[in-house]
Design a protein around this motif. Structure first.
Motif, mmCIF file in Angstrom:
data_model
loop_
_atom_site.group_PDB
_atom_site.id
_atom_site.type_symbol
_atom_site.label_atom_id
_atom_site.label_comp_id
_atom_site.label_asym_id
_atom_site.label_seq_id
_atom_site.Cartn_x
_atom_site.Cartn_y
_atom_site.Cartn_z
ATOM 1 N N ILE A 1 30.567 41.759 38.625
ATOM 2 C CA ILE A 1 30.716 43.062 39.292
ATOM 3 C C ILE A 1 29.441 43.407 40.061
ATOM 4 N N LEU A 2 28.310 43.304 39.399
ATOM 5 C CA LEU A 2 27.046 43.653 40.033
ATOM 6 C C LEU A 2 26.690 42.672 41.147
ATOM 7 N N SER A 3 27.017 41.396 40.934
ATOM 8 C CA SER A 3 26.703 40.388 41.956
ATOM 9 C C SER A 3 27.476 40.631 43.245
ATOM 10 N N VAL A 4 28.745 41.005 43.115
ATOM 11 C CA VAL A 4 29.553 41.267 44.303
ATOM 12 C C VAL A 4 29.153 42.590 44.941
ATOM 13 N N LEU A 5 29.023 43.612 44.115
ATOM 14 C CA LEU A 5 28.765 44.951 44.645
ATOM 15 C C LEU A 5 27.401 45.062 45.315
ATOM 16 N N ARG A 6 26.392 44.409 44.722
ATOM 17 C CA ARG A 6 25.036 44.495 45.265
ATOM 18 C C ARG A 6 24.653 43.258 46.080
ATOM 19 N N ARG A 7 25.610 42.351 46.285
ATOM 20 C CA ARG A 7 25.391 41.146 47.097
ATOM 21 C C ARG A 7 24.174 40.354 46.600
ATOM 22 N N GLY B 1 35.146 42.680 48.245
ATOM 23 C CA GLY B 1 34.812 41.341 47.777
ATOM 24 C C GLY B 1 35.457 41.059 46.433
ATOM 25 N N ALA B 2 35.226 39.852 45.915
ATOM 26 C CA ALA B 2 35.825 39.449 44.652
ATOM 27 C C ALA B 2 34.865 38.567 43.865
ATOM 28 N N GLY B 3 34.900 38.726 42.562
ATOM 29 C CA GLY B 3 34.169 37.859 41.642
ATOM 30 C C GLY B 3 35.191 37.115 40.801
ATOM 31 N N ILE B 4 35.140 35.794 40.821
ATOM 32 C CA ILE B 4 36.186 34.996 40.183
ATOM 33 C C ILE B 4 35.562 33.944 39.268
ATOM 34 N N ASP B 5 36.095 33.840 38.065
ATOM 35 C CA ASP B 5 35.601 32.858 37.096
ATOM 36 C C ASP B 5 36.687 31.898 36.641
ATOM 37 N N VAL B 6 37.940 32.143 37.030
ATOM 38 C CA VAL B 6 39.066 31.334 36.546
ATOM 39 C C VAL B 6 39.928 30.909 37.730
ATOM 40 N N TYR B 7 40.518 29.708 37.626
ATOM 41 C CA TYR B 7 41.198 29.120 38.769
ATOM 42 C C TYR B 7 42.491 28.429 38.333
ATOM 43 N N ASP B 8 43.428 28.327 39.291
ATOM 44 C CA ASP B 8 44.701 27.680 39.005
ATOM 45 C C ASP B 8 44.515 26.216 38.645
ATOM 46 N N SER B 9 43.519 25.580 39.250
ATOM 47 C CA SER B 9 43.206 24.185 38.975
ATOM 48 C C SER B 9 41.732 24.090 38.642
ATOM 49 N N VAL C 1 31.912 35.855 44.877
ATOM 50 C CA VAL C 1 30.974 35.224 43.960
ATOM 51 C C VAL C 1 31.837 34.402 43.007
ATOM 52 N N LEU C 2 31.655 33.095 43.023
ATOM 53 C CA LEU C 2 32.489 32.190 42.239
ATOM 54 C C LEU C 2 31.659 31.538 41.142
ATOM 55 N N THR C 3 32.144 31.624 39.914
ATOM 56 C CA THR C 3 31.503 30.942 38.795
ATOM 57 C C THR C 3 32.501 29.973 38.169
ATOM 58 N N PRO C 4 32.023 28.841 37.633
ATOM 59 C CA PRO C 4 32.908 27.776 37.157
ATOM 60 C C PRO C 4 33.413 27.971 35.724
ATOM 61 N N HIS C 5 34.193 29.019 35.516
ATOM 62 C CA HIS C 5 34.761 29.354 34.207
ATOM 63 C C HIS C 5 33.661 29.407 33.140
ATOM 64 N N LEU C 6 32.740 30.321 33.348
ATOM 65 C CA LEU C 6 31.589 30.481 32.456
ATOM 66 C C LEU C 6 31.776 31.568 31.413
ATOM 67 N N GLY C 7 32.940 32.208 31.385
ATOM 68 C CA GLY C 7 33.135 33.362 30.512
ATOM 69 C C GLY C 7 32.670 33.159 29.087
ATOM 70 N N TYR C 8 32.988 32.009 28.512
ATOM 71 C CA TYR C 8 32.641 31.742 27.118
ATOM 72 C C TYR C 8 31.466 30.779 26.986
ATOM 73 N N VAL C 9 30.877 30.363 28.082
ATOM 74 C CA VAL C 9 29.847 29.323 28.048
ATOM 75 C C VAL C 9 28.472 29.952 27.803
ATOM 76 N N THR C 10 28.181 30.214 26.538
ATOM 77 C CA THR C 10 26.887 30.758 26.138
ATOM 78 C C THR C 10 26.396 30.025 24.896
ATOM 79 N N PHE D 1 37.204 43.323 43.354
ATOM 80 C CA PHE D 1 38.163 42.770 42.400
ATOM 81 C C PHE D 1 37.499 41.649 41.610
ATOM 82 N N VAL D 2 37.646 41.687 40.271
ATOM 83 C CA VAL D 2 37.030 40.678 39.416
ATOM 84 C C VAL D 2 38.062 40.134 38.433
#
Length: 313
Positions: free
Chosen positions: A112-118, A252-260, A276-285, A227-228
């Protein structure tokens, strides 16, 4: 006993648990396995497989081609990519692990912050010798719309309230009392999309919810809204979202999940504007991986002792 740990993308799984205590042959696979033939070749002779969330699919057809498989451990308690009925019919035990509930909400706010504040664009500008080039949006006094107010959505809503946002939420069975518990108000789906400055999705994917966010919902959004999606790609019409971005109908949109996944190199999302696209990092900690792999080892040890734990089938 041969154990194969799949989808160890970062080559770190070995360091998060005491695998050597199992006294078995171990193989860590760091690349994504997409093709069924490759999966069968990789897992032939493996009695135990550890799957990372839903990165690799285990359909009935695939399971039927893995006659040596006896235990399938998935990180997390739910994995829609595993056909549990087929596993049960084949005599394969499926076990899961616990997980954190904080990691994905934290990433949601990062997006959210990355998209909103570029932030990514401004970071790149500074690294290349430039300076301010964009004007960011605000959170305080603006409206946060949360689609799905379960465990994760509730945490996102509470943070929104802490930012001083007007928090509203929608789900098919949400009532005012439940929304009020996390500082939100229940509104209609149409109002949520039409009035929110930030919309974030936290909904369980099912046949009923697939395509929940369609071209119609996206058309209701304000041109200044963000949209996130850190939930599931199937909840959103990707083509409609890309059209909204290319036509400038949303900020803009922030997306972490993809159809493929992994996202194909030539996928049009990679070149979509204001994303802002991240490679499905939601649980990657670190904390999540520590739980995942430590409990995966526990699952294997318990199963080997004839007393499986955290069974899903």
């Amino acid at each position: 006993m041969r154990i194969v740990v799949l989808d160890d993308y970062q080559n770190v799984a070995a360091g998060y648990a005491e695998w050597e205590a199992l006294g078995a042959g171990l193989e860590f696979v760091s690349h994504a396995i997409i093709d069924t033939a490759d999966l069968v070749q990789t897992l032939t002779g493996a009695e135990v497989v550890v799957a990372m969330r839903e990165r690799t699919h285990f359909s009935a057809d695939r399971l039927s081609q893995l006659p040596d498989l006896r235990l399938l451990v998935t990180t997390g308690r739910v994995n829609a990519s595993i056909d549990l009925n087929a596993a049960r019919a084949q005599g394969i035990t499926v076990c899961g692990t616990e997980s954190t509930t904080s990691a994905t909400p934290e990433l949601t706010w990062g997006l959210i912050l990355s998209v909103l504040r570029r932030i990514p664009a401004e970071d790149a500008a500074v690294h290349s010798g430039g300076w301010q080039s964009t004007v960011g949006g605000d959170l305080f006094g603006h409206r946060l719309g949360v689609i799905g107010l379960g465990r994760l959505g509730s945490q996102v809503a509470r943070v929104g309230a802490a930012f001083g946002m007007d928090v509203v939420a929608w789900s098919q069975n949400l009532d005012e009392a439940r929304a009020a518990e996390v500082g939100a108000r229940a509104v209609s789906k149409e109002e949520l999309f039409a009035t929110s400055d930030v919309l974030t999705v936290h909904y369980k994917l099912s046949d009923r919810s697939r395509g929940l966010v369609s071209a119609h919902e996206l058309s209701l959004m304000k041109p200044t809204s963000v949209f996130v999606n850190t939930s599931r790609a199937g909840l959103v019409d990707t083509d409609a979202l890309m059209a909204a971005l290319h036509e400038g109908r949303i900020r803009g949109a922030g997306i972490d999940v993809y159809d493929s996944e992994p996202l194909p190199v030539d996928h049009p999302l990679r070149s979509a504007p204001r994303t802002v696209l991240t490679p499905h990092l939601g649980y990657v900690t670190e904390d999540t991986y520590r739980i995942f792999f430590t409990q995966a080892v526990e699952d294997i040890a318990a199963w080997a002792a004839g007393e499986p734990i955290r069974q899903l089938s």
